[in-house]
Design a protein around this motif. Structure first.
Motif, short mmCIF file in Angstrom:
data_model
loop_
_atom_site.label_atom_id
_atom_site.label_comp_id
_atom_site.label_asym_id
_atom_site.label_seq_id
_atom_site.Cartn_x
_atom_site.Cartn_y
_atom_site.Cartn_z
N UNK A 58 -18.90 4.30 -30.44
CA UNK A 58 -18.65 3.24 -29.47
C UNK A 58 -17.77 3.72 -28.32
N UNK A 59 -16.76 4.52 -28.64
CA UNK A 59 -15.87 5.03 -27.58
C UNK A 59 -16.60 6.02 -26.69
N UNK A 60 -17.43 6.91 -27.29
CA UNK A 60 -18.22 7.84 -26.48
C UNK A 60 -19.13 7.07 -25.52
N UNK A 61 -19.75 6.01 -26.03
CA UNK A 61 -20.62 5.17 -25.20
C UNK A 61 -19.81 4.52 -24.08
N UNK A 62 -18.62 4.02 -24.42
CA UNK A 62 -17.76 3.37 -23.43
C UNK A 62 -17.38 4.33 -22.31
N UNK A 63 -16.95 5.53 -22.67
CA UNK A 63 -16.56 6.53 -21.68
C UNK A 63 -17.72 6.83 -20.73
N UNK A 64 -18.91 7.02 -21.30
CA UNK A 64 -20.07 7.35 -20.48
C UNK A 64 -20.44 6.20 -19.55
N UNK B 150 -10.55 -5.14 -20.11
CA UNK B 150 -10.53 -4.33 -21.34
C UNK B 150 -11.06 -5.16 -22.51
N UNK B 151 -10.69 -6.44 -22.54
CA UNK B 151 -11.18 -7.33 -23.59
C UNK B 151 -12.70 -7.45 -23.53
N UNK B 152 -13.24 -7.60 -22.30
CA UNK B 152 -14.68 -7.72 -22.14
C UNK B 152 -15.42 -6.47 -22.58
N UNK B 153 -14.84 -5.29 -22.25
CA UNK B 153 -15.46 -4.04 -22.67
C UNK B 153 -15.44 -3.92 -24.19
N UNK B 154 -14.31 -4.28 -24.79
CA UNK B 154 -14.18 -4.20 -26.26
C UNK B 154 -15.27 -5.02 -26.93
N UNK C 36 -9.21 -6.57 -28.80
CA UNK C 36 -8.79 -5.62 -27.77
C UNK C 36 -7.89 -4.54 -28.36
N UNK C 37 -7.03 -4.95 -29.31
CA UNK C 37 -6.08 -4.01 -29.91
C UNK C 37 -6.81 -2.91 -30.67
N UNK C 38 -7.80 -3.29 -31.48
CA UNK C 38 -8.52 -2.27 -32.25
C UNK C 38 -9.31 -1.34 -31.33
N UNK C 39 -9.84 -1.88 -30.24
CA UNK C 39 -10.56 -1.06 -29.25
C UNK C 39 -9.62 -0.07 -28.58
N UNK C 40 -8.45 -0.54 -28.13
CA UNK C 40 -7.49 0.33 -27.45
C UNK C 40 -7.01 1.45 -28.37
N UNK D 133 -7.06 10.31 -26.38
CA UNK D 133 -5.68 10.67 -26.05
C UNK D 133 -5.09 9.86 -24.92
N UNK D 134 -5.87 8.93 -24.35
CA UNK D 134 -5.37 8.04 -23.31
C UNK D 134 -5.88 6.63 -23.60
N UNK D 135 -5.26 5.63 -22.97
CA UNK D 135 -5.66 4.25 -23.20
C UNK D 135 -6.77 3.86 -22.22
N UNK D 136 -7.63 2.90 -22.60
CA UNK D 136 -8.73 2.50 -21.72
C UNK D 136 -8.25 1.98 -20.37
#
Length: 542
Positions: free
Chosen positions: A484-490, A503-507, A515-519, A527-530
């Motif tokens: 999910x994070x790889x997809x988000x970054x792309x 950020x909530x909408x992306x999560x 949002x907390x679990x996503x961040x 290594x960085x926050x969304x």
């Protein structure tokens, strides 16, 4: 519920340790905030249970060093409110110092100065040399921002002398490079390119020696400015372009477009100058941080459109020029007036008092007191430097994400596909099923579980878990989160519409329930926050 009980159990276990042990453990995870925060929470709860004001304040400081700047300001206020009426070597001075530092990095220079001056007063009262040195560097930065480059240069030289005498400290290398960088910037601002280039060349050699890539490219960018001042425009362009991919913060981008525009204008390529100045203007429009060179940029637009006979555009940039001039005048006149009034004059008095104090016999301090103060200075020292380092680490990780196609994983390298208890045919079938699952982005389904996926792949959860553990080197939960994070970054890198979501909408869009679990998953993966990643993308887009 079970997770909360486990967390409480961990905290109870940590609280049995001494404060020193908790803090020492927390330092080991400085670059892993999700883990470090657990130790800070234990430190805080232990302090509250023992009703120890200083320990509570210490914990708040630890949280500030691990969280984003805007959140950190609130914790700094908590320190000030908690310790405002006590007498202590560090407090409430460190609360004001922290707040001033945070506000500096948030671009609120006037409020930063106000808090730094309060911190200085407490440092003077408590004769806290570490606080005074940190305030000195911050004031030097503000002097540079306000245009008092000669005075800022003097402060940088003084700090460099202090650092060179402390070259056995852990932070020596980074502090040394940063101070060389400040020196070179001041020489450039004073239009002394030869002196600047001497410092820059030393910085380039030292950054290579210390293997500090980001500092290296900072010095390369500075060399471009130096070459511009020497009117060696080809060399200037070469250095600026070489450093540009590694300068992600807005100030570096503004500097790049400013000097690219100036070079183009000075060599008669006014159209290219306008293109670069338009990019600079778009960054300013986005962030609204005062930029001293804006009047020059807007005058270029005014003259350009005057020659074109474009009255509407001419009026537009005249209006921008007048607005920018008033904003800059308000910000930098405030700094100039108040630095002189509340810092420079008291500094002269302080120097006189210091001479008198130096003639007096110093009282002996107990070894125990020295040890305690040393530990406290270790905890709070170099706060200004810490944020500089934190931003650089985040910049480096952002650069990695932008350069790499996908985040690299440590996959199993063994050619042997055998897993105890599972046939090779079944392994291949599960692996092929997982490939299809990934290609169709089915991991975005928030209801996906190990059990539901195993049924979809016509196997059982035990076999599926073993295959994922073997080939992905992670458990099912981390496997799904990382996809999910790889997809988000792309998506954030390639889809402008996606960047407009909160950020909530992306999560929610990528399958996280909060949002907390996503961040947390984003930070663990990158290594960085969304929120930081999105801000940097928007700056780059500008």
């Amino acid at each position: 519920m079970a997770q909360n009980k486990r967390k409480d159990k961990i905290l109870d276990s940590l609280k049995k340790l001494s404060y020193k042990e908790i803090y020492s453990s927390q330092l080991k995870f400085e670059n892993k905030p999700s883990i470090a925060i657990i130790y800070s929470q234990a430190y805080l709860e232990k302090g509250k249970e023992e009703n120890d004001t200083i320990r509570i304040a210490n914990a708040y400081t630890q949280f500030i060093l691990l969280l984003d700047f805007d959140i950190g300001v609130r914790y700094a206020d908590s320190i000030i409110n908690l310790t405002g009426k006590i007498k202590h070597k560090l407090y409430p001075g460190d609360g004001y110092l922290l707040k001033g530092t945070l506000l500096y990095y948030l671009g609120n220079y006037s409020a930063s100065l106000e808090n730094l001056l309060i911190a200085q007063k407490y440092a003077d009262i408590n004769n806290n040399e570490k606080q005074l040195l940190t305030v000195k560097e911050a004031i030097g930065q503000l002097k540079s921002i306000s245009g008092n480059f000669l005075e800022s240069l003097a402060i940088s030289k003084e700090i460099l002398d202090i650092i060179q005498k402390r070259n056995d400290t852990d932070d020596y290398k980074e502090d040394y490079l940063r101070t060389l960088n400040n020196l070179s910037l001041n020489y450039l601002s004073l239009n002394e390119p030869d002196s600047a280039l001497t410092i820059i060349n030393k910085g380039i050699l030292k950054s290579l020696e210390f293997k500090d890539t980001l500092s290296y490219y900072d010095f390369v960018a500075n060399s471009g400015v130096g070459m511009y001042l020497k009117k060696e425009y080809d060399k200037a362009n070469d250095s600026l372009d070489k450093a540009f991919p590694f300068d992600e913060d807005q100030n570096s981008r503004i500097n790049y477009y400013l000097y690219k525009g100036r070079i183009a204008r000075n060599t008669g390529d006014i159209e290219n100058a306008i293109v670069n100045f338009e990019r600079l203007d778009s960054i300013y429009e986005l962030h609204q941080d005062p930029v001293r060179e804006l009047p020059e940029v807007y005058w270029t637009f005014v003259n350009y459109y005057r020659e074109k006979g474009d009255t509407q555009s001419q009026l537009k940039y005249i209006d921008k020029l007048l607005t920018a001039d008033s904003v800059i005048d308000a910000n930098f006149n405030y700094l100039n007036t108040n630095i002189a009034k509340e810092y420079d004059i008291p500094q002269l008095t302080a120097e006189k008092d210091e001479l008198i104090r130096s003639l007096q016999t110093k009282k002996a301090q107990s070894n125990n007191g020295i040890v305690i103060l040393s530990l406290l200075f270790l905890l709070f020292g170099g706060l200004f430097f810490y944020y500089y380092r934190k931003q650089r680490i985040y910049k480096r990780k952002f650069g990695y994400l932008m350069q790499e196609g996908k985040i690299a994983d440590a996959k199993a390298k063994s050619a042997n596909q055998r897993i105890n208890g599972i046939s090779e045919e079944l392994i291949r079938r599960i692996v092929d099923g997982l490939k299809a699952f990934e290609q169709k982005n089915e991991f975005l389904d928030p209801s996906i579980t190990l059990n539901s996926l195993s049924k979809k792949l016509h196997t059982n959860s035990n076999y599926l878990s073993k295959v994922i553990n073997h080939y992905e080197q992670k458990n099912f939960s981390n496997y799904i989160n990382d996809l999910r994070i790889d997809y988000t970054v792309e998506q954030l890198k390639t889809n402008k519409q996606f960047r407009l979501y909160s950020v909530k909408g992306i999560a929610e869009e990528v399958g996280f329930n909060s949002t907390e679990s996503f961040s947390k998953a984003f930070f663990k993966r990158t290594g960085i926050y969304p929120s930081y990643f999105i801000r940097q993308l928007r700056k780059q887009q500008a």
